[in-house]
Design a protein around this motif. Sequence first.
Motif, PDB file in Angstrom:
ATOM      1  N   ASP A  76       0.820  -1.219   0.000  1.00 47.12           N
ATOM      2  CA  ASP A  76       0.000   0.000   0.000  1.00 47.12           C
ATOM      3  C   ASP A  76       0.851   1.265   0.000  1.00 47.12           C
ATOM      4  N   SER A  77       1.847   1.309  -0.867  1.00 50.28           N
ATOM      5  CA  SER A  77       2.702   2.488  -0.963  1.00 50.28           C
ATOM      6  C   SER A  77       3.040   2.741  -2.430  1.00 50.28           C
ATOM      7  N   ASP A  78       3.820   3.786  -2.684  1.00 46.99           N
ATOM      8  CA  ASP A  78       4.222   4.118  -4.041  1.00 46.99           C
ATOM      9  C   ASP A  78       5.703   4.466  -4.045  1.00 46.99           C
ATOM     10  N   PHE A  79       6.179   5.072  -5.148  1.00 45.05           N
ATOM     11  CA  PHE A  79       7.595   5.399  -5.239  1.00 45.05           C
ATOM     12  C   PHE A  79       7.995   6.472  -4.210  1.00 45.05           C
ATOM     13  N   GLY A  80       7.033   7.308  -3.811  1.00 48.88           N
ATOM     14  CA  GLY A  80       7.326   8.263  -2.757  1.00 48.88           C
ATOM     15  C   GLY A  80       7.623   7.566  -1.438  1.00 48.88           C
ATOM     16  N   GLY A  81       6.899   6.476  -1.156  1.00 53.15           N
ATOM     17  CA  GLY A  81       7.157   5.699   0.053  1.00 53.15           C
ATOM     18  C   GLY A  81       8.518   5.041   0.030  1.00 53.15           C
ATOM     19  N   ILE A  82       8.940   4.580  -1.145  1.00 54.13           N
ATOM     20  CA  ILE A  82      10.278   3.999  -1.285  1.00 54.13           C
ATOM     21  C   ILE A  82      11.340   5.045  -0.965  1.00 54.13           C
ATOM     22  N   ALA A  83      11.157   6.249  -1.513  1.00 51.27           N
ATOM     23  CA  ALA A  83      12.115   7.331  -1.257  1.00 51.27           C
ATOM     24  C   ALA A  83      12.169   7.679   0.230  1.00 51.27           C
ATOM     25  N   GLU A  84      11.022   7.618   0.910  1.00 56.81           N
ATOM     26  CA  GLU A  84      10.995   7.901   2.350  1.00 56.81           C
ATOM     27  C   GLU A  84      11.883   6.925   3.114  1.00 56.81           C
ATOM     28  N   LEU A  85      11.798   5.636   2.772  1.00 55.60           N
ATOM     29  CA  LEU A  85      12.605   4.631   3.457  1.00 55.60           C
ATOM     30  C   LEU A  85      14.090   4.838   3.204  1.00 55.60           C
ATOM     31  N   VAL A  86      14.446   5.135   1.938  1.00 54.57           N
ATOM     32  CA  VAL A  86      15.853   5.384   1.625  1.00 54.57           C
ATOM     33  C   VAL A  86      16.342   6.607   2.386  1.00 54.57           C
ATOM     34  N   SER A  87      15.547   7.666   2.387  1.00 57.22           N
ATOM     35  CA  SER A  87      15.931   8.902   3.056  1.00 57.22           C
ATOM     36  C   SER A  87      16.154   8.703   4.556  1.00 57.22           C
ATOM     37  N   SER A  88      15.431   7.725   5.135  1.00 52.92           N
ATOM     38  CA  SER A  88      15.562   7.474   6.574  1.00 52.92           C
ATOM     39  C   SER A  88      16.883   6.804   6.932  1.00 52.92           C
ATOM     40  N   GLY A  89      17.600   6.281   5.913  1.00 52.24           N
ATOM     41  CA  GLY A  89      18.926   5.723   6.153  1.00 52.24           C
ATOM     42  C   GLY A  89      18.977   4.231   6.387  1.00 52.24           C
ATOM     43  N   ILE A  90      17.869   3.521   6.161  1.00 48.83           N
ATOM     44  CA  ILE A  90      17.851   2.078   6.465  1.00 48.83           C
ATOM     45  C   ILE A  90      17.762   1.195   5.236  1.00 48.83           C
ATOM     46  N   ALA A  91      17.601   1.769   4.048  1.00 48.43           N
ATOM     47  CA  ALA A  91      17.307   0.926   2.882  1.00 48.43           C
ATOM     48  C   ALA A  91      17.871   1.529   1.605  1.00 48.43           C
ATOM     49  N   PHE A  92      17.842   0.710   0.534  1.00 47.88           N
ATOM     50  CA  PHE A  92      18.226   1.189  -0.791  1.00 47.88           C
ATOM     51  C   PHE A  92      17.296   0.578  -1.828  1.00 47.88           C
ATOM     52  N   TYR A  93      17.347   1.141  -3.020  1.00 53.87           N
ATOM     53  CA  TYR A  93      16.509   0.668  -4.131  1.00 53.87           C
ATOM     54  C   TYR A  93      17.303   0.907  -5.402  1.00 53.87           C
ATOM     55  N   PHE A  94      16.707   0.649  -6.538  1.00 57.24           N
ATOM     56  CA  PHE A  94      17.341   0.949  -7.816  1.00 57.24           C
ATOM     57  C   PHE A  94      16.481   1.937  -8.586  1.00 57.24           C
ATOM     58  N   SER A  95      17.145   2.856  -9.276  1.00 54.00           N
ATOM     59  CA  SER A  95      16.442   3.791 -10.136  1.00 54.00           C
ATOM     60  C   SER A  95      17.353   4.152 -11.304  1.00 54.00           C
ATOM     61  N   LEU A  96      16.860   4.994 -12.172  1.00 57.56           N
ATOM     62  CA  LEU A  96      17.588   5.332 -13.393  1.00 57.56           C
ATOM     63  C   LEU A  96      18.606   6.429 -13.126  1.00 57.56           C
ATOM     64  N   LEU A  97      19.783   6.267 -13.710  1.00 60.08           N
ATOM     65  CA  LEU A  97      20.860   7.236 -13.506  1.00 60.08           C
ATOM     66  C   LEU A  97      20.614   8.549 -14.243  1.00 60.08           C
ATOM     67  N   ASN A  98      19.973   8.482 -15.394  1.00 61.19           N
ATOM     68  CA  ASN A  98      19.775   9.677 -16.209  1.00 61.19           C
ATOM     69  C   ASN A  98      18.910  10.692 -15.456  1.00 61.19           C
ATOM     70  N   PRO A  99      19.439  11.888 -15.158  1.00 61.42           N
ATOM     71  CA  PRO A  99      18.668  12.881 -14.399  1.00 61.42           C
ATOM     72  C   PRO A  99      17.449  13.405 -15.149  1.00 61.42           C
ATOM     73  N   ASP A 100      17.382  13.161 -16.467  1.00 61.56           N
ATOM     74  CA  ASP A 100      16.231  13.628 -17.242  1.00 61.56           C
ATOM     75  C   ASP A 100      15.013  12.732 -17.060  1.00 61.56           C
ATOM     76  N   ASN A 101      15.201  11.536 -16.495  1.00 63.33           N
ATOM     77  CA  ASN A 101      14.058  10.643 -16.344  1.00 63.33           C
ATOM     78  C   ASN A 101      13.127  11.158 -15.249  1.00 63.33           C
ATOM     79  N   PRO A 102      11.814  11.125 -15.488  1.00 63.51           N
ATOM     80  CA  PRO A 102      10.871  11.661 -14.489  1.00 63.51           C
ATOM     81  C   PRO A 102      10.870  10.924 -13.157  1.00 63.51           C
ATOM     82  N   MET A 103      11.458   9.721 -13.091  1.00 68.48           N
ATOM     83  CA  MET A 103      11.520   9.018 -11.817  1.00 68.48           C
ATOM     84  C   MET A 103      12.328   9.805 -10.786  1.00 68.48           C
ATOM     85  N   HIS A 104      13.191  10.725 -11.250  1.00 67.10           N
ATOM     86  CA  HIS A 104      13.959  11.551 -10.323  1.00 67.10           C
ATOM     87  C   HIS A 104      13.068  12.547  -9.587  1.00 67.10           C
ATOM     88  N   GLY A 105      11.825  12.687 -10.031  1.00 71.17           N
ATOM     89  CA  GLY A 105      10.885  13.540  -9.321  1.00 71.17           C
ATOM     90  C   GLY A 105      10.526  13.007  -7.945  1.00 71.17           C
TER      91      GLY A 105
END
Length: 300
Positions: free
Chosen positions: A220-249
Amino acid sequence: MLHLRYFVAVAEELNFSAAARGLHMATSPLSQRIRDLERELDQRLFERDTHSVTLTPAGETLLPLARDVLEQFNSIPWRLREATRSGRATMFMGIPAGLHPCLREHVSELTERAAAWYELLRWPGTTKALVEGVHEGRLALALARMPVSDPALEIVHVMSERMGAVVPADQFTGRESLSLTELADLSFIVAPHEIRSAYFDQLDGEMSARGIRKRIKLTDSDFGGIAELVSSGIAFYFSLLNPDNPMHGYAMENTTVLPLTDFKPSLNTVLVWRKDRADGGDLARLVMAAREVFAETRHV
């Protein structure tokens, strides 16, 4: 038709539990439907034991026949539309989340080229839903993430995007890259099934094989929830390196994406359509235009 769909799902997975999940049903009723079909045909279709499921000779014979019948059945809606429509038809093109701006430009170009024949509208969804939509004729074509293995579909590679690890920025200050071993103390995030593509299931397996054992499974979460966990310092994920990709939003203050020195994942996007709709079918002109617009695979 339902019994044939159930049979094909089990035959392709050779696993009743996996087939049941894909069909959004429990294993027990699926097994019962297969037994009903075996009684109807008076043939045993699968050999089953506690460790494996295999097709019998009768099952191997039935599989291509069942696929052909289902393809014919699935083609009924678009064949009727083609036979009865007058003027310009409305078609839908599937679009996955985080589509690269370059591919969005190509979609717009294809929409303009096809305007004389179709009103081409965009339809969002996960890769699984989009591929099913194309297979069932609800979508004319779709951009999807690999892997896609439906034999009824034509698949054309259009983009390969390098990925990196999304990590807590304060733990990797000043770094331009990292190795997998440096992620051992962090948990790999398993995204909710609704937003996760099959490629991320492959990455999950790769992480286990390379010694990354810790997991956090989100529901029951989305990509924003994934970013929250990473930001908290306990987890990691994979995303696209290209800064132009909208996933960087979805990036947050304490997150950064770094390339890996010993693992080079990439997200591959493909264009898919039903073969029978292109080969002399109602999408022949649209597919020809799409082939021209998405002619070269881009690597970014």
